[in-house]
Design a protein around this motif. Structure first.
Motif, short mmCIF file in Angstrom:
data_model
loop_
_atom_site.label_atom_id
_atom_site.label_comp_id
_atom_site.label_asym_id
_atom_site.label_seq_id
_atom_site.Cartn_x
_atom_site.Cartn_y
_atom_site.Cartn_z
N VAL A 6 0.86 -0.95 -0.19
CA VAL A 6 -0.30 -0.12 0.44
C VAL A 6 0.82 1.20 0.00
N GLY A 7 0.27 1.77 -1.25
CA GLY A 7 1.62 3.18 -1.32
C GLY A 7 2.64 2.52 -1.73
N THR A 8 4.03 3.62 -1.21
CA THR A 8 5.36 3.11 -1.92
C THR A 8 6.22 2.35 -0.78
N ALA A 9 6.05 2.32 0.01
CA ALA A 9 6.90 1.63 0.89
C ALA A 9 6.69 1.40 2.26
N ASN A 10 4.74 0.41 2.33
CA ASN A 10 4.03 -0.13 3.60
C ASN A 10 3.84 -1.42 3.04
N TYR A 11 4.73 -2.82 3.47
CA TYR A 11 4.36 -3.78 2.70
C TYR A 11 3.75 -4.86 4.10
#
Length: 87
Positions: free
Chosen positions: A46-51
């Motif tokens: 989710v987003g660019t850095a939320n795994y």
């Protein structure tokens, strides 16, 4: 899926937030009542850095079951995302 930038999670709502599935693997189940069986572990972004990772207690879940698991998992997480705490 498009390659457009992902929307930032909005406080109190998941409207407009997108998730990209980045990995789907089969892993041995760890729950006592499922020993000897396999679960499906899904990693999504989710987003660019939320795994995040969610486990679906089924060997061959459908796409709809995976989507439902991701939505339920993210609904729980979004309540805490973005909060700042004093240490």
């Amino acid at each position: 899926m498009s390659n457009k930038p992902y929307d930032k999670p909005k406080s109190g709502s998941s409207d407009g937030v997108t998730a990209q599935i980045v990995s789907v693997i089969s892993v041995p189940a760890t729950e006592p009542d499922r020993l000897g069986k396999f679960d499906t572990r899904v990693t999504y972004r989710v987003g660019t850095a939320n795994y995040f990772t969610v486990t679906v207690p089924k060997e061959h879940p459908t796409a709809a079951e995976i989507e439902a698991a991701i939505k339920a998992d993210y609904a729980q997480r979004k309540e805490l995302l973005g909060r700042t705490i004093q240490l």
